[in-house]
Design an enzyme around this catalytic site. Structure first.
Site, PDB file in Angstrom:
ATOM      1  N   GLY A  10       0.696  -0.614   0.040  1.00  0.00           N
ATOM      2  CA  GLY A  10      -0.444  -0.377  -0.202  1.00  0.00           C
ATOM      3  C   GLY A  10       0.619   0.812   0.010  1.00  0.00           C
ATOM      4  O   GLY A  10       1.987   1.527   0.043  1.00  0.00           O
ATOM      5  N   ILE A  36      -4.616  -9.976   7.262  1.00  0.00           N
ATOM      6  CA  ILE A  36      -4.516  -9.771   8.101  1.00  0.00           C
ATOM      7  C   ILE A  36      -6.077 -10.431   9.218  1.00  0.00           C
ATOM      8  O   ILE A  36      -5.934 -10.265  10.355  1.00  0.00           O
ATOM      9  CB  ILE A  36      -4.261  -8.880   9.333  1.00  0.00           C
ATOM     10  CG1 ILE A  36      -5.503  -7.464   8.365  1.00  0.00           C
ATOM     11  CG2 ILE A  36      -3.158  -8.379   8.500  1.00  0.00           C
ATOM     12  CD1 ILE A  36      -5.002  -6.139   8.888  1.00  0.00           C
ATOM     13  N   ALA A  58      -5.238  -2.621   5.744  1.00  0.00           N
ATOM     14  CA  ALA A  58      -6.550  -1.157   5.694  1.00  0.00           C
ATOM     15  C   ALA A  58      -7.602  -1.278   4.708  1.00  0.00           C
ATOM     16  O   ALA A  58      -7.508  -1.764   4.256  1.00  0.00           O
ATOM     17  CB  ALA A  58      -6.337   0.000   6.871  1.00  0.00           C
ATOM     18  N   TYR A 123     -16.764   3.605   7.715  1.00  0.00           N
ATOM     19  CA  TYR A 123     -15.273   3.655   8.099  1.00  0.00           C
ATOM     20  C   TYR A 123     -14.589   3.963   9.544  1.00  0.00           C
ATOM     21  O   TYR A 123     -13.492   3.442   9.661  1.00  0.00           O
ATOM     22  CB  TYR A 123     -14.300   3.816   6.402  1.00  0.00           C
ATOM     23  CG  TYR A 123     -13.470   4.528   6.833  1.00  0.00           C
ATOM     24  CD1 TYR A 123     -12.209   3.372   6.147  1.00  0.00           C
ATOM     25  CD2 TYR A 123     -12.540   5.953   7.107  1.00  0.00           C
ATOM     26  CE1 TYR A 123     -10.725   3.781   6.422  1.00  0.00           C
ATOM     27  CE2 TYR A 123     -11.530   6.147   7.046  1.00  0.00           C
ATOM     28  CZ  TYR A 123     -10.436   5.299   7.073  1.00  0.00           C
ATOM     29  OH  TYR A 123      -8.939   5.305   6.843  1.00  0.00           O
TER      30      TYR A 123
HETATM   31  N1  LIG Z   1      -4.977   7.195   2.189  1.00  0.00           N
HETATM   32  C1  LIG Z   1      -5.202   7.538   3.236  1.00  0.00           C
HETATM   33  O1  LIG Z   1      -5.280   9.052   2.693  1.00  0.00           O
HETATM   34  C2  LIG Z   1      -5.108   7.993   4.826  1.00  0.00           C
HETATM   35  C3  LIG Z   1      -6.067   8.491   6.108  1.00  0.00           C
HETATM   36  C4  LIG Z   1      -6.395   8.650   6.537  1.00  0.00           C
HETATM   37  C5  LIG Z   1      -5.444   7.322   7.614  1.00  0.00           C
HETATM   38  N2  LIG Z   1      -5.000   6.687   6.841  1.00  0.00           N
HETATM   39  C6  LIG Z   1      -4.482   5.151   7.233  1.00  0.00           C
HETATM   40  O2  LIG Z   1      -2.923   4.960   7.333  1.00  0.00           O
HETATM   41  C7  LIG Z   1      -2.854   3.272   6.851  1.00  0.00           C
HETATM   42  C8  LIG Z   1      -2.416   2.964   5.589  1.00  0.00           C
HETATM   43  O3  LIG Z   1      -3.499   3.837   4.382  1.00  0.00           O
HETATM   44  P1  LIG Z   1      -2.853   3.211   3.390  1.00  0.00           P
HETATM   45  O4  LIG Z   1      -3.368   4.688   1.511  1.00  0.00           O
HETATM   46  O5  LIG Z   1      -1.169   3.379   2.697  1.00  0.00           O
HETATM   47  O6  LIG Z   1      -3.432   2.511   2.322  1.00  0.00           O
HETATM   48  P2  LIG Z   1      -3.813   1.729   1.250  1.00  0.00           P
HETATM   49  O7  LIG Z   1      -2.039   2.434   0.222  1.00  0.00           O
HETATM   50  O8  LIG Z   1      -4.398   1.220   0.586  1.00  0.00           O
HETATM   51  O9  LIG Z   1      -2.974   0.436   1.215  1.00  0.00           O
HETATM   52  C9  LIG Z   1      -3.614  -0.844   2.217  1.00  0.00           C
HETATM   53  C10 LIG Z   1      -2.482  -1.765   1.893  1.00  0.00           C
HETATM   54  O10 LIG Z   1      -3.793  -3.005   2.776  1.00  0.00           O
HETATM   55  C11 LIG Z   1      -3.696  -4.232   2.091  1.00  0.00           C
HETATM   56  N3  LIG Z   1      -5.117  -4.812   2.775  1.00  0.00           N
HETATM   57  C12 LIG Z   1      -6.375  -4.831   2.326  1.00  0.00           C
HETATM   58  N4  LIG Z   1      -6.684  -5.556   2.945  1.00  0.00           N
HETATM   59  C13 LIG Z   1      -5.898  -6.916   3.485  1.00  0.00           C
HETATM   60  C14 LIG Z   1      -5.971  -7.504   4.726  1.00  0.00           C
HETATM   61  N5  LIG Z   1      -7.752  -7.734   5.173  1.00  0.00           N
HETATM   62  N6  LIG Z   1      -5.068  -8.064   4.983  1.00  0.00           N
HETATM   63  C15 LIG Z   1      -3.936  -7.474   4.776  1.00  0.00           C
HETATM   64  N7  LIG Z   1      -3.330  -6.649   3.769  1.00  0.00           N
HETATM   65  C16 LIG Z   1      -4.840  -5.758   3.399  1.00  0.00           C
HETATM   66  C17 LIG Z   1      -3.985  -3.607   0.627  1.00  0.00           C
HETATM   67  O11 LIG Z   1      -4.353  -4.494  -0.161  1.00  0.00           O
HETATM   68  P3  LIG Z   1      -4.089  -4.287  -1.426  1.00  0.00           P
HETATM   69  O12 LIG Z   1      -2.698  -3.906  -2.364  1.00  0.00           O
HETATM   70  O13 LIG Z   1      -4.408  -5.685  -1.709  1.00  0.00           O
HETATM   71  O14 LIG Z   1      -5.743  -3.478  -2.030  1.00  0.00           O
HETATM   72  C18 LIG Z   1      -3.283  -2.705   0.904  1.00  0.00           C
HETATM   73  O15 LIG Z   1      -2.087  -3.227   0.986  1.00  0.00           O
HETATM   74  C19 LIG Z   1      -4.657   2.640   6.912  1.00  0.00           C
HETATM   75  O16 LIG Z   1      -4.334   2.361   8.349  1.00  0.00           O
HETATM   76  C20 LIG Z   1      -5.618   3.618   6.839  1.00  0.00           C
HETATM   77  O17 LIG Z   1      -6.578   3.875   7.168  1.00  0.00           O
HETATM   78  C21 LIG Z   1      -5.150   6.278   5.761  1.00  0.00           C
END
Ligand SMILES: NC(=O)c1ccc[n+]([C@@H]2O[C@H](COP(=O)([O-])OP(=O)(O)OC[C@H]3O[C@@H](n4cnc5c(N)ncnc54)[C@H](OP(=O)(O)O)[C@@H]3O)[C@@H](O)[C@H]2O)c1
Length: 284
Positions: A10, A36, A58, A123
């Site tokens: 991610g 997970i 996530a 969410y």
């Molecule tokens: N993006 C934002 O703007 C934002 C804002 C606030 C907080 N956050 C938090 O910051 C953290 C990182 O976010 P991010 O933007 O890096 O997220 P991301 O780019 O959407 O990456 C999430 C990763 O989690 C993997 N995933 C989903 N379900 C899973 C499961 N059941 N088991 C194992 N892996 C799984 C996804 O796999 P796939 O590649 O297969 O989909 C992806 O690689 C998260 O906790 C998120 O909630 C993000």
């Protein structure tokens, strides 16, 4: 130090692997290698025996969670409980990430860690549950991040709102941007550096807001992309109320990173972070 990273492909996961890989042994799992929500979480953690678990996995589909609450709760809530318990079993520190969306978004100044959450969507509720469950580990850090960007430069396929806006501006297309949603954008490399710094310093466990310094509306961010690129952006201003979104968004949700700074981990301004990311996107 051995570091187990989940959700490693991610946006943030890619930055964590990059940052920790420079100095530590990283065992990185993409979702297809380590789900997970599976029953094998404890066994998998036992077999790696990490000193630190960094959970970047996530379910981030904010609108999708309104129809798929069970999946959101499973990934963002109960899987965090499995991971934090597994961390406790092998005596690993546990790092987990949450979001500004746990707040209602009706504040007038950046949210500090002591403000009571008031989530407004499935969410947001699932992420708040994950915060509570993370505290089952013996040494835990919950870092609230917000409006993440920058994974693309590290090979992640996950695109951010900043990418959507930058793509449109660089292609000379119109970008639709909120004029009334105010955020503290967060460069994944800066969040990853802060994560490592907290662990390296042995900072007190707990909840930290981990965002770049300052805040802006998405319209202001788009104007800054244009300014830095030397391009006059074509922007279509809109308000949150104009968009047919399934889930409620906090309108004003900048986070204060003062507690992180007091722990010795300063965060650069979002404009500086944006400049570094735009240069990296263009191979600079
Ligand atoms: N993006 C934002 O703007 C934002 C804002 C606030 C907080 N956050 C938090 O910051 C953290 C990182 O976010 P991010 O933007 O890096 O997220 P991301 O780019 O959407 O990456 C999430 C990763 O989690 C993997 N995933 C989903 N379900 C899973 C499961 N059941 N088991 C194992 N892996 C799984 C996804 O796999 P796939 O590649 O297969 O989909 C992806 O690689 C998260 O906790 C998120 O909630 C993000």
């Amino acid at each position: 130090m051995k570091v187990l990273v989940t959700g490693a492909t991610g946006q943030l996961g890619s930055a964590i692997v990059h940052e920790f890989g420079a100095a530590h042994e990283v065992v990185a799992f993409a979702s297809e290698d380590f789900d997970i929500t599976s029953r094998e979480v404890a066994e998998r953690v036992r077999s790696v025996r990490p000193a630190v678990i960094v959970n970047c996995a996530a379910y981030n589909d904010v609108d999708g969670a309104e129809d798929h609450a069970v999946t959101a709760l499973a990934v963002n809530g109960f899987a965090v409980l499995s991971l934090s318990r597994a961390a406790a079993e092998v005596d690993a520190a546990f790092v987990h990430y949450s979001t500004d969306f746990v707040f209602a978004g009706d504040a007038r100044q950046p949210y500090t860690e002591d403000v009571a959450p008031r989530p407004g969507s499935f969410y947001a509720m699932s992420k708040l549950l994950g915060e509570w469950f993370a505290a089952e580990a013996r040494r835990w850090y919950v870092l609230r991040v917000e409006s993440l960007f920058g994974g693309l430069a590290l090979g992640s396929q996950h695109r951010s709102s900043v990418d959507r806006i930058a793509d449109a501006i660089f292609d000379g297309r119109e970008a639709t941007v909120f004029t009334d949603r105010t955020v503290s954008p967060t460069f994944v490399m800066d969040a990853a550096r802060a994560t490592r710094a907290l662990l390296d310093r042995g900072a007190p466990a707990g909840l930290y807001h981990c965002v770049n310094s300052g805040s802006c509306t998405w319209h202001e961010l788009a104007r800054e992309v244009g300014r830095q690129a030397g391009v006059e952006p074509i922007l279509r201003p809109c308000s949150v109320a104009d968009m047919p979104l399934r889930a409620a968004r906090p309108v004003y949700s900048p986070l204060s990173n003062a507690k992180l700074a007091a722990a010795g981990v300063g965060m650069p301004a979002w404009q500086d972070a944006l400049a570094r990311y735009l240069a990296a996107r263009q191979g600079g």
